[in-house]
Design a protein around this motif. Structure first.
Motif, PDB file in Angstrom:
ATOM      1  N   THR A   1       0.841  -1.204   0.000  1.00 29.97           N
ATOM      2  CA  THR A   1       0.000   0.000   0.000  1.00 29.97           C
ATOM      3  C   THR A   1       0.874   1.253   0.000  1.00 29.97           C
ATOM      4  O   THR A   1       0.515   2.263  -0.608  1.00 29.97           O
ATOM      5  CB  THR A   1      -0.950   0.031   1.215  1.00 29.97           C
ATOM      6  N   TYR A   2       2.003   1.182   0.649  1.00 35.58           N
ATOM      7  CA  TYR A   2       2.950   2.304   0.657  1.00 35.58           C
ATOM      8  C   TYR A   2       3.582   2.474  -0.727  1.00 35.58           C
ATOM      9  O   TYR A   2       3.749   3.587  -1.212  1.00 35.58           O
ATOM     10  CB  TYR A   2       4.028   2.059   1.714  1.00 35.58           C
ATOM     11  N   ASN A   3       3.903   1.347  -1.365  1.00 38.47           N
ATOM     12  CA  ASN A   3       4.543   1.404  -2.686  1.00 38.47           C
ATOM     13  C   ASN A   3       3.658   2.029  -3.752  1.00 38.47           C
ATOM     14  O   ASN A   3       4.144   2.530  -4.766  1.00 38.47           O
ATOM     15  CB  ASN A   3       4.970  -0.001  -3.137  1.00 38.47           C
ATOM     16  N   HIS A   4       2.343   2.012  -3.544  1.00 38.93           N
ATOM     17  CA  HIS A   4       1.410   2.584  -4.512  1.00 38.93           C
ATOM     18  C   HIS A   4       1.152   4.077  -4.298  1.00 38.93           C
ATOM     19  O   HIS A   4       0.435   4.701  -5.080  1.00 38.93           O
ATOM     20  CB  HIS A   4       0.073   1.839  -4.480  1.00 38.93           C
ATOM     21  N   LEU A   5       1.745   4.655  -3.245  1.00 40.94           N
ATOM     22  CA  LEU A   5       1.480   6.064  -2.937  1.00 40.94           C
ATOM     23  C   LEU A   5       1.822   6.997  -4.093  1.00 40.94           C
ATOM     24  O   LEU A   5       1.086   7.941  -4.381  1.00 40.94           O
ATOM     25  CB  LEU A   5       2.268   6.499  -1.692  1.00 40.94           C
ATOM     26  N   SER A   6       2.945   6.742  -4.759  1.00 43.79           N
ATOM     27  CA  SER A   6       3.369   7.629  -5.848  1.00 43.79           C
ATOM     28  C   SER A   6       2.322   7.701  -6.949  1.00 43.79           C
ATOM     29  O   SER A   6       2.042   8.777  -7.497  1.00 43.79           O
ATOM     30  CB  SER A   6       4.702   7.157  -6.436  1.00 43.79           C
TER      31      SER A   6
ATOM     32  N   ASP B   1       5.517  -2.579   8.688  1.00 41.52           N
ATOM     33  CA  ASP B   1       6.326  -2.996   7.537  1.00 41.52           C
ATOM     34  C   ASP B   1       6.912  -1.791   6.807  1.00 41.52           C
ATOM     35  O   ASP B   1       7.709  -1.944   5.890  1.00 41.52           O
ATOM     36  CB  ASP B   1       5.444  -3.820   6.581  1.00 41.52           C
ATOM     37  N   VAL B   2       6.476  -0.592   7.212  1.00 41.56           N
ATOM     38  CA  VAL B   2       6.987   0.652   6.627  1.00 41.56           C
ATOM     39  C   VAL B   2       7.481   1.526   7.769  1.00 41.56           C
ATOM     40  O   VAL B   2       6.708   1.858   8.673  1.00 41.56           O
ATOM     41  CB  VAL B   2       5.882   1.401   5.848  1.00 41.56           C
ATOM     42  N   THR B   3       8.745   1.890   7.749  1.00 46.59           N
ATOM     43  CA  THR B   3       9.295   2.673   8.859  1.00 46.59           C
ATOM     44  C   THR B   3       8.788   4.108   8.812  1.00 46.59           C
ATOM     45  O   THR B   3       8.468   4.635   7.753  1.00 46.59           O
ATOM     46  CB  THR B   3      10.839   2.693   8.835  1.00 46.59           C
ATOM     47  N   TYR B   4       8.744   4.712   9.978  1.00 45.39           N
ATOM     48  CA  TYR B   4       8.333   6.106  10.059  1.00 45.39           C
ATOM     49  C   TYR B   4       9.289   6.987   9.254  1.00 45.39           C
ATOM     50  O   TYR B   4       8.869   7.907   8.566  1.00 45.39           O
ATOM     51  CB  TYR B   4       8.305   6.567  11.525  1.00 45.39           C
ATOM     52  N   GLU B   5      10.570   6.658   9.317  1.00 45.61           N
ATOM     53  CA  GLU B   5      11.588   7.485   8.653  1.00 45.61           C
ATOM     54  C   GLU B   5      11.390   7.533   7.138  1.00 45.61           C
ATOM     55  O   GLU B   5      11.520   8.588   6.519  1.00 45.61           O
ATOM     56  CB  GLU B   5      12.991   6.967   8.983  1.00 45.61           C
ATOM     57  N   GLU B   6      11.084   6.377   6.527  1.00 40.33           N
ATOM     58  CA  GLU B   6      10.922   6.393   5.067  1.00 40.33           C
ATOM     59  C   GLU B   6       9.641   7.099   4.652  1.00 40.33           C
ATOM     60  O   GLU B   6       9.600   7.782   3.619  1.00 40.33           O
ATOM     61  CB  GLU B   6      11.016   4.986   4.471  1.00 40.33           C
ATOM     62  N   ALA B   7       8.600   6.969   5.470  1.00 44.44           N
ATOM     63  CA  ALA B   7       7.363   7.679   5.158  1.00 44.44           C
ATOM     64  C   ALA B   7       7.573   9.187   5.318  1.00 44.44           C
ATOM     65  O   ALA B   7       7.069   9.984   4.517  1.00 44.44           O
ATOM     66  CB  ALA B   7       6.234   7.207   6.077  1.00 44.44           C
ATOM     67  N   LYS B   8       8.330   9.551   6.336  1.00 51.91           N
ATOM     68  CA  LYS B   8       8.657  10.961   6.552  1.00 51.91           C
ATOM     69  C   LYS B   8       9.419  11.514   5.345  1.00 51.91           C
ATOM     70  O   LYS B   8       9.145  12.614   4.857  1.00 51.91           O
ATOM     71  CB  LYS B   8       9.494  11.109   7.819  1.00 51.91           C
TER      72      LYS B   8
ATOM     73  N   PHE C   1       9.348  10.373   2.268  1.00 50.72           N
ATOM     74  CA  PHE C   1       8.421  10.457   1.134  1.00 50.72           C
ATOM     75  C   PHE C   1       7.600  11.741   1.218  1.00 50.72           C
ATOM     76  O   PHE C   1       7.413  12.444   0.225  1.00 50.72           O
ATOM     77  CB  PHE C   1       7.500   9.232   1.116  1.00 50.72           C
ATOM     78  N   ALA C   2       7.101  12.036   2.417  1.00 51.09           N
ATOM     79  CA  ALA C   2       6.284  13.237   2.601  1.00 51.09           C
ATOM     80  C   ALA C   2       7.096  14.493   2.296  1.00 51.09           C
ATOM     81  O   ALA C   2       6.617  15.413   1.629  1.00 51.09           O
ATOM     82  CB  ALA C   2       5.739  13.287   4.022  1.00 51.09           C
ATOM     83  N   GLU C   3       8.338  14.520   2.760  1.00 51.23           N
ATOM     84  CA  GLU C   3       9.182  15.694   2.545  1.00 51.23           C
ATOM     85  C   GLU C   3       9.549  15.860   1.073  1.00 51.23           C
ATOM     86  O   GLU C   3       9.487  16.965   0.524  1.00 51.23           O
ATOM     87  CB  GLU C   3      10.445  15.591   3.403  1.00 51.23           C
ATOM     88  N   GLU C   4       9.912  14.758   0.428  1.00 47.51           N
ATOM     89  CA  GLU C   4      10.312  14.813  -0.981  1.00 47.51           C
ATOM     90  C   GLU C   4       9.159  15.250  -1.879  1.00 47.51           C
ATOM     91  O   GLU C   4       9.376  15.884  -2.916  1.00 47.51           O
ATOM     92  CB  GLU C   4      10.827  13.446  -1.440  1.00 47.51           C
TER      93      GLU C   4
END
Length: 203
Positions: A79-84, A114-121, A123-126
């Protein structure tokens, strides 16, 4: 699909947890009146299906949206991989000032994350998604516990209201997704502009 969008909406509008949320067919709808900076605001929220087969239908509801909550399940990397892909749709089909907030749902299942807070953070910033005070760049609600659910919707409403105040969201433009309805002595009331019913969406 299955990230908890309908459960989030139900918790926000009804303040109840639905243990078995059925998959949304097409689009569902919910409303709630809140107060922002002393103004009564009626939020009209369209809960769109996450299944690919409804994507053509749900895309039509992006137009005229003042805000969008983009939800993924922290326990399901797919579900995270489909965000883009979802973000591309949202950016292409909404106006440039639409508020988009990233939500990592199911924080009560932290042990299965399964998705770390850091990588989601990151993604949000980028992708320049809205920053939220509670967790830095995105919100992690727990619907069963009712935690942070209010934050997601209220932060979106506050940012939309701010865009109206600073003039970046034009109330006179049909695509703004916001309608000003002058009312009695209390002053202005802001309501989301309802979208027309779509044929064949199973609403």
């Amino acid at each position: 699909m299955g990230v908890g969008k309908s459960c989030l909406l139900h918790q926000f509008t009804e303040k109840k947890f639905m243990a078995d949320c059925p998959h949304t067919i097409g689009v569902e709808f919910g409303t709630r009146i809140i107060e922002v900076s002393g103004q009564k605001i009626k939020l009209q929220i369209w809960d769109t299906a996450g299944q690919e087969r409804f994507r053509a239908v749900t895309r039509s509801y992006y137009r005229g949206a003042a805000g969008a909550l983009m939800v993924y399940d922290i326990t399901r990397r797919s579900t995270y991989n489909h965000l883009s892909s979802w973000l591309t749709d949202a950016r292409n089909l909404t106006n440039p000032n639409t508020v988009i907030i990233l939500i990592g749902n199911k924080a009560d299942l932290e042990a299965q994350r399964d998705v770390t807070y850091e990588e989601a953070k990151q993604f949000a910033e980028e992708n320049e998604l809205e920053a939220l005070a509670r967790t830095g760049t995105h919100i992690c609600p727990s619907v069963p516990r009712g935690e942070n659910v209010e934050d997601a919707f209220l932060e979106a409403a506050k940012k939309i209201y701010q865009n109206i105040q600073d003039g970046s969201l034009d109330l006179n433009a049909a695509e703004s997704g916001v309608q000003h309805k002058p009312s009695a002595p209390q002053g202005g009331r802001l309501t989301s502009e309802p979208q027309p019913q779509k044929e064949g969406c199973g609403c």
